[in-house]
Design a protein around this motif. Structure first.
Motif: not given
Ligand SMILES: [Fe+2]
Length: 259
Positions: A77-81, A86-87, A91-95, A202-205
């Motif tokens: 979720h770091v890469n999207f949210i 932070l993302g 970083m999206r291809a990682a499993e 955390f608060l805004t994302e």
């Protein structure tokens, strides 16, 4: 005035409490079943008198506590949210690799050859990792770090983050968080910088997304909605199953004792 006797019916229920790792742990179940050996190992929480820290942070989130855990255990979720904060796309291809040992569920996200998402190397080519460890029932420890590509990924003891969840109601959650970092007087402002960055994210994302999921669920039981489970949900689902087992086991023990 009383005579030293407490009248029947006026007693206040007490609960077993233990203070450990600068946290108060309360057991709300049958006192006879309280077992302080089950308190999760949060010994990485910095001790008092060891510098300036980023601990004791708190948010109240309007969601069931399991949705908060789902989010934390799905590090993709770091890469999207947190895209842009932070993302990033690299970083999206990682499993994620999920393992389980001694009552802990680990979700390891190893991201070689990517652009650093946050920290001193932000935006630079690196090998980076975000590994979340769930400790029953609701504490999570995030290992994070980044090194120049090809270097040995050694975990910095100051780069752990704590995420400690306490259900408040069926639809609200106490969320405590912090990091293991310790700073000297000269760098005291760093602790506040990290706190502000975490809280902002955390608060805004995270929170708007999690609370929107809670709203969309409309109070329905999670599994009744037949949720689509993605590979990145593996760790969160594993934790849900373990918590369901723990609840069943505790109910069975309490039932045995009452017979
Ligand atoms: Fe997040």
């Amino acid at each position: 005035m009383g005579r030293g006797h407490i009248p029947a019916g006026t007693g206040i229920r007490s609960y077993p409490i233990v203070e450990r790792y600068r946290i108060v742990w309360i057991w709300l179940g049958d006192p006879a079943l309280a077992d302080e050996s089950q308190i999760p190992d949060l010994s990485l929480v910095p001790a008092e008198g060891t510098g300036h820290h980023n601990i004791g942070n708190y948010l109240n989130v309007k969601c069931n506590y399991l949705l908060e855990i789902d989010n934390l255990m799905d590090l993709s979720h770091v890469n999207f949210i947190h895209f842009g904060s932070l993302g990033n796309d690299s970083m999206r291809a990682a499993e994620v690799k999920v393992t389980e040992e001694e009552g802990k569920v680990r979700a390891d996200l190893w991201m070689p050859g990517t652009l650093c998402g946050f920290g001193e190397m932000q935006g630079q080519p690196c090998d980076q990792w975000n590994n979340m460890v769930w400790m029953q029932p609701t504490s999570m420890l995030l290992e994070f770090g980044a090194v120049p590509p090809g270097e040995e990924p050694i975990q910095d003891p100051h780069k752990y983050a704590f995420h400690i969840i306490t259900p408040e109601t069926e639809h609200s959650t106490h969320y405590f968080y912090g990091t293991s970092a310790c700073f000297s007087d000269a760098d005291a402002s760093q602790a506040k910088l990290i706190c502000d960055a975490q809280t902002q994210a955390f608060l805004t994302e995270d929170n708007p997304m999690i609370e929107a999921v809670e709203d969309r669920m409309g109070g329905a039981e999670f599994w009744s909605l037949r949720p689509a489970i993605l590979p990145s949900d593996a760790a969160g689902i594993r934790v849900r199953r373990r918590l369901e087992q723990m609840c069943r086991a505790e109910r069975a023990r309490a039932s045995d004792r009452s017979q």
